[in-house]
Design an enzyme around this catalytic site. Structure first.
Site, PDB file in Angstrom:
ATOM      1  N   HIS A 125      44.880  44.629  29.143  1.00 43.82           N
ATOM      2  CA  HIS A 125      46.243  44.475  29.216  1.00 43.82           C
ATOM      3  C   HIS A 125      46.065  43.415  28.255  1.00 43.82           C
ATOM      4  O   HIS A 125      47.720  43.888  27.227  1.00 43.82           O
ATOM      5  CB  HIS A 125      45.967  44.123  30.488  1.00 43.82           C
ATOM      6  CG  HIS A 125      47.750  44.102  30.956  1.00 43.82           C
ATOM      7  ND1 HIS A 125      47.775  43.870  32.494  1.00 43.82           N
ATOM      8  CD2 HIS A 125      49.502  43.873  30.212  1.00 43.82           C
ATOM      9  CE1 HIS A 125      49.402  44.112  32.424  1.00 43.82           C
ATOM     10  NE2 HIS A 125      49.804  44.461  31.512  1.00 43.82           N
ATOM     11  N   TYR A 157      49.826  44.194  38.280  1.00 43.69           N
ATOM     12  CA  TYR A 157      51.413  44.744  38.902  1.00 43.69           C
ATOM     13  C   TYR A 157      50.853  44.150  40.011  1.00 43.69           C
ATOM     14  O   TYR A 157      52.017  44.732  41.125  1.00 43.69           O
ATOM     15  CB  TYR A 157      51.870  45.804  38.381  1.00 43.69           C
ATOM     16  CG  TYR A 157      51.747  46.470  37.123  1.00 43.69           C
ATOM     17  CD1 TYR A 157      51.957  45.209  36.122  1.00 43.69           C
ATOM     18  CD2 TYR A 157      51.825  47.589  36.482  1.00 43.69           C
ATOM     19  CE1 TYR A 157      52.307  45.566  34.928  1.00 43.69           C
ATOM     20  CE2 TYR A 157      52.090  48.568  35.544  1.00 43.69           C
ATOM     21  CZ  TYR A 157      52.038  46.834  34.452  1.00 43.69           C
ATOM     22  OH  TYR A 157      51.777  46.989  33.085  1.00 43.69           O
TER      23      TYR A 157
END
Ligand code: NAP
Length: 282
Positions: A106, A48
């Protein structure tokens, strides 16, 4: 705040706050506002590109570390166990933390087995209180668990009224794994916030579409981490513990399931090739 107990005894808030797509120059303000609103669980990721700003907000919030629950995620790489460990250490440095409460793989791509072994060690060393996965289908998390020591504590997957993951939820529960929803509002697509079915249920309780959705997930035992950059919506999304959906309302929402992703299917060849080989240096 209601908690869930993970398979290693760690307590995790059932409602937290996600920062995907929050810009690096805005995230410190956003997380500061979220903590002031009452959130204690924050979900970020190396990918992110905003862990530094999250870290600044945590450093200045004045809340004791053991009252916070911080999640970050390991992005796809091919650097083996040592690479996974180095990536976790870099995330911790960016976050300004000595440990995270939850560290997730992830995406289900690349050498996730060596990543998992590194994460098991990091867990033993106290750098991650719990470890888990994200975007794993049952065949992948079950195989990973069967060939390693630690059963993932959490699987963070797209879960919303259009993609409810009912069978997967059941299977995870059977194996002591906590389901966590990403995209509880399907990121607002398909006119989510004016959905007539959810709006009608909301009207009966004096609640909004977002509150009905979060309540429905929480009543199912799903951990939620909605994202918003706006303080008034942060407060709105927290006000979900003062009403209860009836069995009939739960059944009506169950009827909305299209049983398919609103975004992408991680098992599709194009995604395995595209996303699965998208590397970042973090
Ligand atoms: P989401 O929470 O379903 O939706 C976020 C969108 O809803 C934003 O556009 C937000 O707009 C809007 N919104 C939020 N509350 C609202 C309200 N009360 N009324 C009206 N609009 C509202 O989507 P998400 O961010 O993808 O998912 C949540 C978190 O899950 C992420 O932030 C991230 O931490 C995690 N996630 C993980 C993965 C993964 O691969 N593991 C993938 C995606 C997301 P404003 O911000 O403008 O208010």
């Amino acid at each position: 705040m209601q908690n869930v107990t993970l398979n290693n005894g760690v307590e995790m808030p059932i409602l937290g706050f996600g920062v995907y797509q929050v810009q690096p120059d805005e995230v410190e303000r956003v997380v500061t506002d979220a903590l002031a609103a009452g959130y204690r669980s924050i979900d970020t990721a190396a990918a992110y590109f905003n862990e530094e700003g999250v870290g600044r907000a945590l450093a200045n919030c004045g809340i004791a570390r053991d009252e916070l629950f911080i999640t970050t995620k390991l992005w796809i790489h091919n650097e083996g166990e040592a690479g996974s460990r180095a990536r976790l250490e870099r995330s911790l440095e960016r976050l300004g933390l000595e440990y995270v409460d939850l560290y997730l793989i992830h995406q289900p791509y690349g050498d996730v087995y060596s990543s998992w072994r590194a994460m098991e060690q990091a867990n033993k060393d106290g750098l991650a209180r719990s470890i888990g996965v994200s975007n794993f289908y049952p065949d992948r998390w079950l195989d990973l668990a069967l060939h390693n020591e630690v059963m993932p504590a959490v699987n963070q997957i797209e879960t919303n009224p259009f993609h409810q993951r009912l069978r997967e939820h059941e299977l995870m529960a059977e194996h002591g794994m906590q389901i966590e929803s990403w995209g509880p509002f399907a990121e607002g697509i398909n006119d989510f916030f004016s959905n007539p079915t959810l709006a009608a249920i909301g009207q009966a309780h004096g609640k909004s579409v977002s509150q009905v959705t979060l309540r429905w997930l929480i009543q199912r035992g799903v951990v939620v981490i909605p994202k918003t950059v706006r303080p008034e919506r942060m407060a709105e999304n927290l006000e979900v513990f003062d009403f209860e959906l009836t069995d009939a309302e739960m059944a009506t929402i169950a009827g909305m399931d299209e049983d398919t992703s609103q975004f992408f299917d991680h098992s599709e060849v194009s995604w395995v090739k595209g996303l699965g080989t998208h590397f970042i240096d973090r």
